[in-house]
Design an enzyme around this catalytic site. Structure first.
Site, short mmCIF file in Angstrom:
data_model
loop_
_atom_site.label_atom_id
_atom_site.label_comp_id
_atom_site.label_asym_id
_atom_site.label_seq_id
_atom_site.Cartn_x
_atom_site.Cartn_y
_atom_site.Cartn_z
N LYS A 1 -3.49 -5.87 -6.11
CA LYS A 1 -2.82 -5.05 -5.09
C LYS A 1 -3.08 -5.66 -3.71
O LYS A 1 -4.21 -6.08 -3.43
CB LYS A 1 -3.33 -3.60 -5.14
CG LYS A 1 -2.76 -2.71 -4.03
CD LYS A 1 -2.89 -1.23 -4.34
CE LYS A 1 -4.24 -0.63 -4.07
NZ LYS A 1 -4.71 -0.73 -2.67
N GLU B 1 0.42 5.53 0.98
CA GLU B 1 -0.76 6.29 1.39
C GLU B 1 -0.54 7.03 2.71
O GLU B 1 -0.11 6.44 3.71
CB GLU B 1 -1.98 5.34 1.52
CG GLU B 1 -3.25 6.07 1.94
CD GLU B 1 -4.53 5.32 1.65
OE1 GLU B 1 -4.50 4.28 0.96
OE2 GLU B 1 -5.58 5.79 2.12
N ASP C 1 -7.80 -4.57 -6.23
CA ASP C 1 -7.48 -4.80 -4.82
C ASP C 1 -7.87 -6.20 -4.38
O ASP C 1 -9.00 -6.65 -4.66
CB ASP C 1 -8.26 -3.82 -3.94
CG ASP C 1 -7.42 -2.64 -3.51
OD1 ASP C 1 -6.17 -2.77 -3.45
OD2 ASP C 1 -8.01 -1.59 -3.22
N ASP D 1 -10.78 -1.59 -3.19
CA ASP D 1 -11.76 -2.13 -2.23
C ASP D 1 -12.51 -0.98 -1.55
O ASP D 1 -13.45 -1.19 -0.79
CB ASP D 1 -11.12 -3.10 -1.22
CG ASP D 1 -9.99 -2.47 -0.43
OD1 ASP D 1 -9.66 -1.29 -0.67
OD2 ASP D 1 -9.42 -3.17 0.43
N SER D 2 -12.10 0.27 -1.87
CA SER D 2 -12.89 1.43 -1.46
C SER D 2 -14.30 1.35 -2.06
O SER D 2 -15.20 2.08 -1.62
CB SER D 2 -12.20 2.74 -1.88
OG SER D 2 -11.86 2.70 -3.26
N GLU E 1 -2.16 -5.09 0.62
CA GLU E 1 -1.69 -4.14 1.63
C GLU E 1 -0.72 -4.83 2.59
O GLU E 1 -0.98 -5.95 3.03
CB GLU E 1 -2.89 -3.59 2.43
CG GLU E 1 -3.86 -2.79 1.57
CD GLU E 1 -5.01 -2.20 2.36
OE1 GLU E 1 -5.05 -2.32 3.61
OE2 GLU E 1 -5.89 -1.59 1.72
O1 KIV Z 1 -9.18 1.11 -2.41
C1 KIV Z 1 -8.68 2.14 -2.88
O2 KIV Z 1 -9.39 2.96 -3.47
C2 KIV Z 1 -7.23 2.33 -2.72
C3 KIV Z 1 -6.57 3.65 -2.95
C4 KIV Z 1 -5.11 3.57 -3.09
C5 KIV Z 1 -7.16 4.71 -3.69
O3 KIV Z 1 -6.58 1.41 -2.36
#
Ligand code: KIV
Length: 264
Positions: free
Chosen positions: A113, A182, A83, A44-45, A115
């Site tokens: 993924k 992280e 993400d 999600d970056s 969080e």
């Molecule tokens: O969104 C992202 O890029 C991440 C990292 C772990 C690189 O979650």
């Protein structure tokens, strides 16, 4: 050879380190896949690197599906993890399941993924029970940046370290196949990695995790807004791109481009 969650888990057993990078579109994803990266994360970056936002909070499910579809077209061997964006899984297990399902059906994700630790166990279990592989993410979880008050190192106090350890064990118990750690102290990441049978993938978590991940544009020296201490730049592409663009602009102005060979 196609990599699956089983391949990734067997790498930890064999003591083989896992390499992971981010991709948001087909061209870069193809470069990464052809270079032997084990995991490609549609992070999600994308909202920050691609969308120019200050945090990962604004990116939507539709944005993530668009990026995933693009990446899917050129990834053949790496495990493709995507993400789940902010508020696509936090409300309850049903929403998590529906949105994880969209990333797989519409985008072509092979795993998602999420969080967080204890507070997302129901969501993780619901997805795993439905056959959706889930990667965890602990420590500096960027979707919680407003709660943390910035992008600072997590797990520095004994109490925070204890919570992180318990979260990691609880996520493993809930069925995640791997966990991103992280920006936490290296000594804590080492201890968590030793306690888990599933792999840990570190970013700013020292050398003793089972693998490492970076944002590709950070690693290639393309993202200039800030450079975290944990990033190693393997190229200076921002400078090279700007030099090339200036040269093109100058050639256009002077009439040096195009020449006869470049014309019909
Ligand atoms: O969104 C992202 O890029 C991440 C990292 C772990 C690189 O979650």
């Amino acid at each position: 050879m196609k990599k699956t969650i089983k391949t990734i888990q067997s790498m930890k057993k064999k003591g083989e380190k896992i390499s992971a990078l981010t991709a948001y579109e087909a061209l870069f994803a193809g470069f990464l896949d052809n270079s032997g990266i084990d995991i490609i994360l549609v992070g999600d970056s994308a909202g920050m690197i691609f969308g120019g936002q200050d945090t990962t909070i604004p990116i939507t499910m539709d944005d993530m599906i668009y990026h995933t579809k693009s990446v899917r077209r050129t990834v053949e061997e790496a495990l493709l993890v995507v993400d789940m964006p902010f508020m696509s899984y936090q409300v309850n297990a049903e929403e998590a399941l529906r949105n994880a399902g969209r990333l797989m059906k519409e985008g072509g994700a092979e795993a998602v993924k999420m969080e967080g630790g204890a507070r997302i166990l129901k969501q993780v279990k619901a997805c795993v029970e439905a056959g959706i592989p889930v990667m965890g993410h602990l420590g500096l979880t960027p979707q919680s940046v407003n709660q943390f008050g910035g992008f600072m190192t997590q797990g520095k106090s004994a109490a925070e370290a204890e919570t992180l350890k318990n979260d990691a064990l609880a996520l493993q118990e809930a069925g995640v196949f791997a966990i991103v750690l992280e920006k936490i102290p290296a000594i804590l990441a080492k201890s968590i990695s030793k306690d888990l049978w599933i792999p840990t993938i570190g970013i700013g978590a020292g050398v003793n995790t089972d693998g490492q991940i970076l944002v590709t544009q950070d690693m290639l020296g393309m993202y200039e807004k800030f450079k975290p201490k944990f990033v190693r730049q393997y190229a200076q592409l921002a400078a090279e791109i700007k030099t090339s663009v200036s040269a093109f602009a100058a050639d256009v102005k002077t009439g040096c481009f195009p020449n006869e060979e470049e014309s019909f």
